[in-house]
Every structure is written in C-alpha cells, then in structure tokens.
Motif scaffolding. Sequence first.
Motif, PDB file in Angstrom:
ATOM      1  N   THR A 161       0.699  -0.999   0.068  1.00 34.17           N
ATOM      2  CA  THR A 161       0.026  -0.197   0.056  1.00 34.17           C
ATOM      3  C   THR A 161       0.766   1.034  -0.054  1.00 34.17           C
ATOM      4  O   THR A 161       1.795   1.462   0.743  1.00 34.17           O
ATOM      5  CB  THR A 161      -0.955   0.391   1.526  1.00 34.17           C
ATOM      6  OG1 THR A 161      -1.681  -1.066   1.130  1.00 34.17           O
ATOM      7  CG2 THR A 161      -1.861   1.270   1.223  1.00 34.17           C
ATOM      8  N   VAL A 162       0.461   2.175  -0.859  1.00 35.60           N
ATOM      9  CA  VAL A 162       1.252   3.433  -0.679  1.00 35.60           C
ATOM     10  C   VAL A 162       0.144   4.393  -0.147  1.00 35.60           C
ATOM     11  O   VAL A 162      -0.868   4.559   0.036  1.00 35.60           O
ATOM     12  CB  VAL A 162       1.476   4.030  -2.181  1.00 35.60           C
ATOM     13  CG1 VAL A 162       2.599   2.849  -2.868  1.00 35.60           C
ATOM     14  CG2 VAL A 162       0.291   4.061  -3.146  1.00 35.60           C
ATOM     15  N   ARG A 175      -0.338  11.197   8.011  1.00 36.33           N
ATOM     16  CA  ARG A 175       0.970  10.556   7.821  1.00 36.33           C
ATOM     17  C   ARG A 175       1.433   9.816   9.203  1.00 36.33           C
ATOM     18  O   ARG A 175       1.790   8.604   9.175  1.00 36.33           O
ATOM     19  CB  ARG A 175       1.833  11.237   7.167  1.00 36.33           C
ATOM     20  CG  ARG A 175       3.270  10.610   6.858  1.00 36.33           C
ATOM     21  CD  ARG A 175       4.125  11.567   5.998  1.00 36.33           C
ATOM     22  NE  ARG A 175       5.546  10.958   5.549  1.00 36.33           N
ATOM     23  CZ  ARG A 175       6.301  11.335   4.740  1.00 36.33           C
ATOM     24  NH1 ARG A 175       6.055  12.645   4.341  1.00 36.33           N
ATOM     25  NH2 ARG A 175       7.497  10.677   4.556  1.00 36.33           N
ATOM     26  N   VAL A 176       1.346  10.564  10.099  1.00 33.76           N
ATOM     27  CA  VAL A 176       1.845   9.915  11.283  1.00 33.76           C
ATOM     28  C   VAL A 176       0.998   8.969  11.778  1.00 33.76           C
ATOM     29  O   VAL A 176       1.387   7.757  12.391  1.00 33.76           O
ATOM     30  CB  VAL A 176       1.859  11.294  12.397  1.00 33.76           C
ATOM     31  CG1 VAL A 176       2.317  10.627  14.009  1.00 33.76           C
ATOM     32  CG2 VAL A 176       3.051  12.206  12.172  1.00 33.76           C
ATOM     33  N   ASP A 180       2.144   5.013  12.097  1.00 36.73           N
ATOM     34  CA  ASP A 180       1.750   4.346  13.524  1.00 36.73           C
ATOM     35  C   ASP A 180       0.873   2.834  13.266  1.00 36.73           C
ATOM     36  O   ASP A 180       1.471   1.888  13.781  1.00 36.73           O
ATOM     37  CB  ASP A 180       1.404   5.084  14.536  1.00 36.73           C
ATOM     38  CG  ASP A 180       2.418   6.181  14.837  1.00 36.73           C
ATOM     39  OD1 ASP A 180       3.495   6.177  14.454  1.00 36.73           O
ATOM     40  OD2 ASP A 180       1.713   7.195  15.535  1.00 36.73           O
ATOM     41  N   ALA A 181       0.034   3.047  12.537  1.00 29.87           N
ATOM     42  CA  ALA A 181      -0.886   2.060  12.449  1.00 29.87           C
ATOM     43  C   ALA A 181      -0.229   0.732  11.571  1.00 29.87           C
ATOM     44  O   ALA A 181      -0.499  -0.567  11.918  1.00 29.87           O
ATOM     45  CB  ALA A 181      -2.147   2.330  11.667  1.00 29.87           C
ATOM     46  N   PHE A 182       0.431   1.252  10.513  1.00 25.96           N
ATOM     47  CA  PHE A 182       1.218   0.149   9.802  1.00 25.96           C
ATOM     48  C   PHE A 182       2.411  -0.469  10.752  1.00 25.96           C
ATOM     49  O   PHE A 182       2.599  -1.774  10.665  1.00 25.96           O
ATOM     50  CB  PHE A 182       2.084   0.802   8.639  1.00 25.96           C
ATOM     51  CG  PHE A 182       1.094   0.856   7.332  1.00 25.96           C
ATOM     52  CD1 PHE A 182       0.776  -0.373   6.768  1.00 25.96           C
ATOM     53  CD2 PHE A 182       0.521   2.010   6.996  1.00 25.96           C
ATOM     54  CE1 PHE A 182      -0.160  -0.111   5.480  1.00 25.96           C
ATOM     55  CE2 PHE A 182      -0.298   2.165   5.933  1.00 25.96           C
ATOM     56  CZ  PHE A 182      -0.600   1.080   5.126  1.00 25.96           C
ATOM     57  N   GLN A 183       2.815   0.272  11.613  1.00 27.77           N
ATOM     58  CA  GLN A 183       4.136  -0.393  12.384  1.00 27.77           C
ATOM     59  C   GLN A 183       3.360  -1.099  13.390  1.00 27.77           C
ATOM     60  O   GLN A 183       3.821  -2.245  13.859  1.00 27.77           O
ATOM     61  CB  GLN A 183       4.565   0.971  13.060  1.00 27.77           C
ATOM     62  CG  GLN A 183       5.921   0.296  13.834  1.00 27.77           C
ATOM     63  CD  GLN A 183       6.595   1.626  14.471  1.00 27.77           C
ATOM     64  OE1 GLN A 183       6.050   2.668  14.769  1.00 27.77           O
ATOM     65  NE2 GLN A 183       7.888   1.255  14.956  1.00 27.77           N
ATOM     66  N   PRO A 188       6.059  -3.289   7.082  1.00 26.60           N
ATOM     67  CA  PRO A 188       7.022  -2.206   6.516  1.00 26.60           C
ATOM     68  C   PRO A 188       6.280  -0.791   6.271  1.00 26.60           C
ATOM     69  O   PRO A 188       5.221  -0.872   6.008  1.00 26.60           O
ATOM     70  CB  PRO A 188       7.693  -2.841   5.377  1.00 26.60           C
ATOM     71  CG  PRO A 188       7.377  -4.268   5.349  1.00 26.60           C
ATOM     72  CD  PRO A 188       6.176  -4.497   6.257  1.00 26.60           C
ATOM     73  N   ALA A 189       6.640   0.253   6.571  1.00 20.95           N
ATOM     74  CA  ALA A 189       6.213   1.399   6.300  1.00 20.95           C
ATOM     75  C   ALA A 189       6.060   1.758   4.920  1.00 20.95           C
ATOM     76  O   ALA A 189       6.815   1.382   4.031  1.00 20.95           O
ATOM     77  CB  ALA A 189       7.381   2.440   6.822  1.00 20.95           C
ATOM     78  N   PRO A 190       4.836   2.117   4.755  1.00 21.80           N
ATOM     79  CA  PRO A 190       4.530   2.436   3.164  1.00 21.80           C
ATOM     80  C   PRO A 190       5.201   3.597   2.524  1.00 21.80           C
ATOM     81  O   PRO A 190       5.723   4.480   3.103  1.00 21.80           O
ATOM     82  CB  PRO A 190       3.231   2.869   3.364  1.00 21.80           C
ATOM     83  CG  PRO A 190       2.857   3.254   4.508  1.00 21.80           C
ATOM     84  CD  PRO A 190       3.929   2.821   5.424  1.00 21.80           C
ATOM     85  N   VAL A 191       5.168   3.521   1.205  1.00 22.48           N
ATOM     86  CA  VAL A 191       5.876   4.610   0.438  1.00 22.48           C
ATOM     87  C   VAL A 191       4.673   5.728   0.720  1.00 22.48           C
ATOM     88  O   VAL A 191       3.573   5.502   0.211  1.00 22.48           O
ATOM     89  CB  VAL A 191       6.280   4.328  -1.081  1.00 22.48           C
ATOM     90  CG1 VAL A 191       6.806   5.662  -1.985  1.00 22.48           C
ATOM     91  CG2 VAL A 191       7.018   3.176  -1.204  1.00 22.48           C
ATOM     92  N   VAL A 192       5.142   7.070   0.710  1.00 24.92           N
ATOM     93  CA  VAL A 192       4.255   7.987   0.939  1.00 24.92           C
ATOM     94  C   VAL A 192       4.580   9.235  -0.040  1.00 24.92           C
ATOM     95  O   VAL A 192       5.581   9.538  -0.734  1.00 24.92           O
ATOM     96  CB  VAL A 192       4.455   8.839   2.313  1.00 24.92           C
ATOM     97  CG1 VAL A 192       3.483   9.952   2.469  1.00 24.92           C
ATOM     98  CG2 VAL A 192       4.483   7.950   3.392  1.00 24.92           C
TER      99      VAL A 192
END
Length: 410
Positions: A161-162, A175-176, A180-183, A188-192
């Motif tokens: 997911t991006v 974004r924050v 945090d929800a992905f973490q 892994p942190a998504p591309v933003v």
Amino acid sequence: MRVIWFLLVCCFSGQSVAGEKLRIYIDADYSMARPAAEAIELGVRTAMSEVANRVGNFEIEIVPKDHRANSKRSYSNLRAFTQDPTGIAVIGGVHSPPYLTHRQDINESGIPLLLPWSAAGPITRPDDDQLNWIFRLSVDDTKAGPFLVGHALNNIECEQTVLLLVDTGWGRANRVTMGDAFQAAGVPAPVVFMFSSSLGPASARTIAEKIKMTNADCAIMLSRAREGALLVNELHQQSADIRIISHWGILSGDFVAQVPHSVRSDLQIEVLQTCGLEVEGKGRAELVQALKNASTEVRPFKRLSDVPAATGFVHGYDLTRLLIAALNNAMEMDGWADGSIVDRRNLFRSSLENLSEPVEGILKTYNRPFAPYSDASQDAHEALGLQDLCVVSFSESGQLVLSETVEPHQ
C-alpha cells in the motif's frame, strides 16, 4: 398579573420577551468546496427551521462567511464573530488547516466552534491545559487513519500500500497516525506521496507514474474532490489494477462528475463514511423528516443522494440539533439573563459538555455526546467514534452504498 410581572422582569433584566437575536456563523469554503459548504448550511438551516428559527425567546440568525480555503480569511471571520455581541457559536466547514492554525487563539478567545466535517485529530485536543472550546461531530482522524489502514490490511488484504496525501496539516497528521498503524500491524512503512493542494494535471501524472513503479496494489488517499479526481484519473491511465481507499475529502465537491463510473469501478474506489449514511433507503425516521423539511418545490429531496455533499447536510443537521439542546439548557442557567455575550458563550460551552437528555439525530440518538475535556479524556469533545466509521463505494449512478468488503465496525 403574572404576564405583566414577567414583562417587567424581562425589561429590567435586559432580556426582552421577543426581538432578541443570537447569530450562528458558518465559517466555510463557499468557493472551491461550495457543495460541502452549502450542504452544511442546508443542514443547519433545516434543523433550525424545525424550531421556527427560535430558541427560547431568541431569534436565531445564520451568518454564512466564505473563507475560500484560506486560513487568514477564516481568522478574519472568527475575529468578526468575537466582536459580535449576538454571536453565540461558529460552525466550521470542510477544511482542517484553518482550525489547526488558529486552534490556540480560538480557545483563548472563547469561541464555541462546532465542526461537522473537519477531521484532523489535533483540532479538538488543546495544548497546555487550555479550556477546550472546539467540539466535533465528524470523523476524527486519530480513529480514521488506523481504520483505513486496518481496512486495507485486513478486509481487502492489500500486499503493498502507498499513501497519497495532500501536503497540509491534515495530510501530515494522517501520515503520522497511518504510519503508526502500519508499524503496529508489523507491516513495513508504506511509500508516501505528498502533493500540493494546488495540484495540476502534469504533477498528478508524474505522481501516478511514480506510484506505478512501486507495483503497489492499493493506495490510501487523502484529498479534496478536485485534486482527488485528477489523481485517480491519472492512476487509471497508468495502473488500472490498483485499488483506491479514500478519506471522505473527495466528497466535498463534484468528484463523481469528474471521474467516470468506469474509472471508479476499475479502481474499486472505496470511501470513508459515517455509518448512518451508508445505505440508501434505510435511514432513520429523522432522515426522512429532515429531507422533507429541507425540500422546496424547486428542489425536492426524496432521498439522501439527492443532496450534494450529503455528509455536510447530515452532520450539520445533527450538530445543530445538539446546539439547540445546549442553548435551551444554557438559557435556564444562572447568569444567562443578565450575562454578557462572553458569559453566554461560556454557559453554552458548559451546556454542550453536560447534555443529560438524549438528542435524536439522523445518524443516531446522541446520549451525552460531549463531556468536560482533560488529558485523560481526549475524546471528550468527539460526538462520534470508531464504532461510527464505515466504508462505502459508488454505484453506477454515483450514489454511496455500503462496501461489500467490510461490515460496520462493531
């Protein structure tokens, strides 16, 4: 004799039996997000019409103010309100940045601000032990961001997911929370991808090309209608197999008119929504009556989808029902009759925090929707919560229907 005595008391106390006025300002974007602003105003006026535009002995006047998506103009509107000896409350519009920017001043100035759309989490959570004057009946992004991430990971099982976020305080705050929800999910942190609120076709095409290179199968998007339409149309040109999960900002304008059904269908676009709005024809009796009251011979509303930016209408209506209940209670409190407008605003704020009787709305029945705010009670000024969030999709005609991929949160 009782009538004569009542008239004398009112005259000598400075409160007239009839003819006194209170003003409710609407600080909204009547330019770039005009459908949403007009929908909010329609909801406010419809609820007020049900009490003949009067609360107690006071005539209620609605004062629309166009801030044109500009925080400085919004601030000017708020300053005008503070100088108005009849101004009792301000109802906000779509955008979060004006209230994020001026949150401290709003609280320091004692401006009762009621939000039917703005979603950025920090707005209703003041710093430094300030008295909190900002109340919301809308999506709260401290809940919405994780909700959208959970939907992407758990319901439609996105593998990569991006994040596609407007570069404002609203987008940066999400974004924050989304990161945090992905973490927390161990992903892994998504591309933003951040984009300007003045995004143009060329920039939208560049972003779509870059997203295609990531091989993402899903994108979570926070955008207004115009920019969102540009992005999804370009994404469809570049990568028609990506799925779009959008915050409800795209509903603030004519997104459906700008994005053909074939694009909405191919990208399987889903949109965050409050659960009371998800299914046509299954609304509460309050919705049926509100639509009837909002209708005119020239513009009848037979169902919710007839109202452009219907979110604004419903939330504006429900919030005004709470406002009316709080005003009625405030007018019975000690200090109202002889109080200044500053005193009356404070009584109104206190009354909002202590609504003891249920208030019927379109979305639901509100039982003590607000409470006194503290660091230990950070949701105290939020009338809606996680249980009120759903995901909807577009029918061919552009109506919103409950997504088949998710049930309302239990």
